[in-house]
Design an enzyme around this catalytic site. Sequence first.
Site: not given
Length: 389
Positions: A207, A333
């Site tokens: 979502a 990252c």
Amino acid sequence: MVQKPIYLDNHATTQCDPRVVAAMLPYFSETFGNAASTSHRFGWEAQDAVDQAREQVAALINTDPRNVVFTSGATEASNLAIKGLIQPLLRKSGSPPPNIITNKAEHRATLDPIKKMQRTDAAVTILPVDESGRVTPEQVADVLCDETSLVSIMLANNEIGTINPIVEIAELCRSRNVPLHCDAVQALGRLPIDFEELGADLVSLSAHKVYGPKGIGALIVRRGNRRARPEPLLDGGGHENGLRSGTLPVPSIVGFGAACQIAGDVLQVESDNVSSLRDVLWSRLSSELDGLQVNGHPTEKLPGNLNVSFEGIDGDVLMNSLKEIAVSSGSACTSAEPEPSHVLRAIGRSDQLTRASLRFGIGRFNTPEEIDYAADYVVETVNRLRNST
Ligand SMILES: Cc1ncc(COP(=O)(O)O)c(C=O)c1O
């Protein structure tokens, strides 16, 4: 007046649309029942809201609402698809190890569970991708074998936006009776998706990439295909047709439904809008700077995606100098030590160029003024950094 930093990282996540937030709010305090409580009004209202959201999610991708299994997000959905299909096969004694086919440019939510299955004895084929990040049906055909138990190929790549030929790959898988899992997270609400036409058996959705809340997603499971029905990962109350136990997070599910409803209403206009903003950004950057390389497919790509490598510049210095825009770099990252993106590596970029890459993800709330500002800012910063070395 442009507000800074400008958010241009809509592949990482999107702002929850205020209309979605408004739809969710009553379900925290007014209509707070447990959707599994069948003996009173509180439960019935919660169940009605879940039913409506299930229909809204299903409608956006043209599928039967009964195919929608709500999960905590796409990471869980892909884990359910992959481990849920492969683990039972690994337990079967006397049969050859199941074989999984995927490719190098998948998201880690797909690659990591597959690698885990490999460590527990599944045979895994990780296909290379071409210089635009695509996998071809021919590549899949070449490695499909009798032991293949799952093919997993994403619809649209989260870093470079490249769209894969899933319909053709699905036809091939169907002709060999092999389930196909497809991560459609980045495509949802950005490209028209028709589950029936797409032909995949299992589709992961999230979502928060479609202006909905974080922590909710779905696995779409094709009914009637026994080979594509995963075993549940969680044991408990048997919710979601036995595939995902746990009390349903009604406000989040309502938000996901509302986000899908809005996405369906605006999809074409919004896609045209973000792709023209993306084209403006690229024409400004490419006409005012040299030494740029675009990553991804020239035409088969997500509307708001622009991934660019900058020659002659240090990636860390570039990222540290761009405080006024929120973009992603070519270093993922995901660990303590930022690693050069495995997707840019897979399409053949050097480590140095990979690090000096920026992913712009343009979305619903970006304006032409923001794009103009971002273009000026990137041109000026890159020129300054190049002149200082
Ligand atoms: C292509 C793709 N697949 C899967 C995921 C994981 O989704 P979630 O954050 O819902 O677990 C993401 C989000 O980063 C994504 O971009």
